[in-house]
Design a protein around this motif. Sequence first.
Motif, short mmCIF file in Angstrom:
data_model
loop_
_atom_site.label_atom_id
_atom_site.label_comp_id
_atom_site.label_asym_id
_atom_site.label_seq_id
_atom_site.Cartn_x
_atom_site.Cartn_y
_atom_site.Cartn_z
N TYR A 1 0.40 -1.19 0.40
CA TYR A 1 0.05 0.02 -0.19
C TYR A 1 1.58 1.10 0.24
CZ TYR A 1 -3.51 -2.87 1.79
OH TYR A 1 -4.48 -4.68 1.70
N VAL B 1 3.75 -0.05 2.57
CA VAL B 1 2.79 -0.93 3.43
C VAL B 1 3.46 -2.04 3.42
CG1 VAL B 1 1.26 -1.92 5.07
CG2 VAL B 1 1.51 0.62 4.71
N ALA C 1 2.33 -5.13 2.94
CA ALA C 1 1.44 -5.96 3.57
C ALA C 1 0.82 -7.24 3.18
CB ALA C 1 -0.59 -5.70 3.44
N CYS D 1 -1.25 -8.84 10.58
CA CYS D 1 0.22 -9.02 9.41
C CYS D 1 -0.24 -9.76 8.19
CB CYS D 1 0.16 -11.14 10.27
SG CYS D 1 -0.25 -11.88 9.57
N THR E 1 -5.97 -10.37 5.39
CA THR E 1 -7.29 -9.67 4.87
C THR E 1 -6.82 -9.46 3.37
OG1 THR E 1 -8.37 -9.05 6.69
CG2 THR E 1 -8.69 -7.33 4.90
N GLU F 1 -12.02 -14.45 8.74
CA GLU F 1 -12.59 -14.29 10.09
C GLU F 1 -14.00 -13.85 10.59
OE1 GLU F 1 -10.26 -12.95 13.22
OE2 GLU F 1 -8.51 -12.14 11.73
N PRO G 1 4.94 -2.62 9.04
CA PRO G 1 4.97 -3.02 7.78
C PRO G 1 5.50 -2.73 6.80
CG PRO G 1 3.12 -2.77 8.34
CD PRO G 1 3.29 -3.10 9.40
N1 LIG Z 1 -5.41 0.49 2.39
C1 LIG Z 1 -4.52 0.16 3.02
N2 LIG Z 1 -4.26 1.28 3.00
C2 LIG Z 1 -2.37 1.70 3.63
N3 LIG Z 1 -2.45 0.29 4.98
C3 LIG Z 1 -3.19 -0.57 4.95
C4 LIG Z 1 -4.56 -0.76 4.47
N4 LIG Z 1 -5.20 -1.57 4.47
C5 LIG Z 1 -4.38 -2.19 5.34
N5 LIG Z 1 -3.20 -1.88 5.38
C6 LIG Z 1 -2.23 -2.36 6.35
O1 LIG Z 1 -1.45 -3.52 5.78
C7 LIG Z 1 -1.58 -4.23 6.97
C8 LIG Z 1 -2.19 -5.31 6.98
O2 LIG Z 1 -3.35 -5.53 7.13
P1 LIG Z 1 -4.59 -6.30 7.21
O3 LIG Z 1 -5.44 -5.70 7.24
O4 LIG Z 1 -4.34 -7.45 5.88
O5 LIG Z 1 -3.98 -7.67 8.21
P2 LIG Z 1 -5.05 -8.46 8.79
O6 LIG Z 1 -3.61 -9.85 9.33
O7 LIG Z 1 -5.68 -8.63 8.19
O8 LIG Z 1 -5.05 -7.61 10.26
P3 LIG Z 1 -6.67 -8.01 11.27
O9 LIG Z 1 -6.33 -9.25 12.10
O10 LIG Z 1 -6.47 -6.77 12.10
O11 LIG Z 1 -7.48 -7.26 9.72
C9 LIG Z 1 -1.73 -4.23 8.34
O12 LIG Z 1 -0.12 -3.01 8.45
C10 LIG Z 1 -2.85 -2.49 7.43
O13 LIG Z 1 -2.58 -1.29 8.34
#
Ligand SMILES: Nc1ncnc2c1ncn2[C@@H]1O[C@H](COP(=O)(O)OP(=O)(O)OP(=O)(O)O)[C@@H](O)[C@H]1O
Length: 439
Positions: free
Chosen positions: A15, A32, A34, A56, A59, A184, A283
Amino acid sequence: MSEPILEARGLKKYYDTASGFMDSMLGRSNKVKAVDDIDLELHEGETLGVVGESGCGKTTLGRTMLRLIEPTEGSVYYKGQDLTELSSSELRDVRTDIQYIFQDPFSSLNPRMTVGDIIGEPLDIHGIAEGQERDERIYELLETVGLNPSHSHRYPHEFSGGQRQRIGIARALAVDPEVIICDEPVSALDVSVQAQILNLLEDLQEDFGLSYIFIAHDLSVVEHISDRIAVMYLGKIAETGTTDEVFEPPYHPYAEALLSAIPEPDPLWDGEQIYLSGSVPSPIDPPTGCRFHTRCPRVIQPEEYNMPQKEWRQLMDFKQRLLTSDSLKSIAQVTDETVDLDSITRDTLDELIRREFDLPMQLSDMQAEQVISQAVDRLTEENFEDARALVADGFKSPCEQVDPELQSTGTTHRIACHLYDDDPKQPGATNTSDAVADD
Ligand SMILES: Nc1ncnc2c1ncn2[C@@H]1O[C@H](COP(=O)(O)OP(=O)(O)OP(=O)(O)O)[C@@H](O)[C@H]1O
């Protein structure tokens, strides 16, 4: 094993967090990371659990695999067809085969639409059924997920959390998919309701031959439903294998910590709870080498040291704190107002630091003792730069240097950790039995 039905190859999603016009003009952007170079396979009829702490990238991975989010790099193959190369209309056709169930059953349902219309919407979009046939299909779907068909005219707020998640499942089933990415789906529900939804998903899998990617932050949720598990840490896969393989040694130290955190006594885990130091790093600027080394209880010592593992972990924590702090107060976390850090003696500072990091007054390794002792000398002079240089050089783990590849430790079991490197030239090379015995 059959050919994968859904497969990610070298998948990345970065991102862009450039905050404004000036940032973009000056090319200033923080990415980021991700999802960072992930390979994943889902086979027909199986459930692949994807687990890791919040943030991590689970999503992002799930949504990128369905191209709800555009990947930065890499490919996603559905039955061999690269989804990243499809036009939007071609993609729309494939979306009847791959569906997504969201975590929050409330916010993912339009509150102004009746349940019948929510479930009917995908039938309309894809031109699957209309009129009487559409109504019958909606009633049938409600029944399939254990809801009363006569409630199709009701609105989402009239249902409980578990019932709303059933509505989300009925909507996903409407288009007769082959794969469902469940993000989830039970995290927002009470434990008793969680079991009912998990059972429903299992029954539907059997009845309709579905394949699931099941995302969760908790291993105990995926343990019973998954055939295979992928453990994610900071955008990468740390360990993957069948559920039994992941629950049995050898473990990736991160997976081991997650396993030890399962709340109730688990028949598959009989070790002690492992507490990870620090929090998940950003990240945007993930740690070098193995991303888990900043928290790993089994972070490898350099060859020249020989000290108890806990002592080495504490030294690594001290190093990290020193590298990111610019005052004695924050390094030693001094909260006692009576301690005057401006005129602190070397011995008092030494004691404060060792107490903060639970280190003995004399480290078991003389060479390491020399490093910490000299660093404390420099800190007493408030010479942070030299103190940092000393610990950065003196307390350097092989884990910081090379990003470990996923490597086989069993037929289908793979772990990305230097403890399991077979190549003796690689950092931290030990054989698997040493790695386990060492702990
Ligand atoms: N649209 C976005 N713009 C910038 N950063 C993002 C965006 N969406 C997610 N992130 C960042 O990417 C990283 C991964 O996020 P993600 O939601 O995929 O993790 P996750 O493991 O599903 O977490 P959760 O269980 O809290 O949903 C995180 O640091 C989040 O802040």
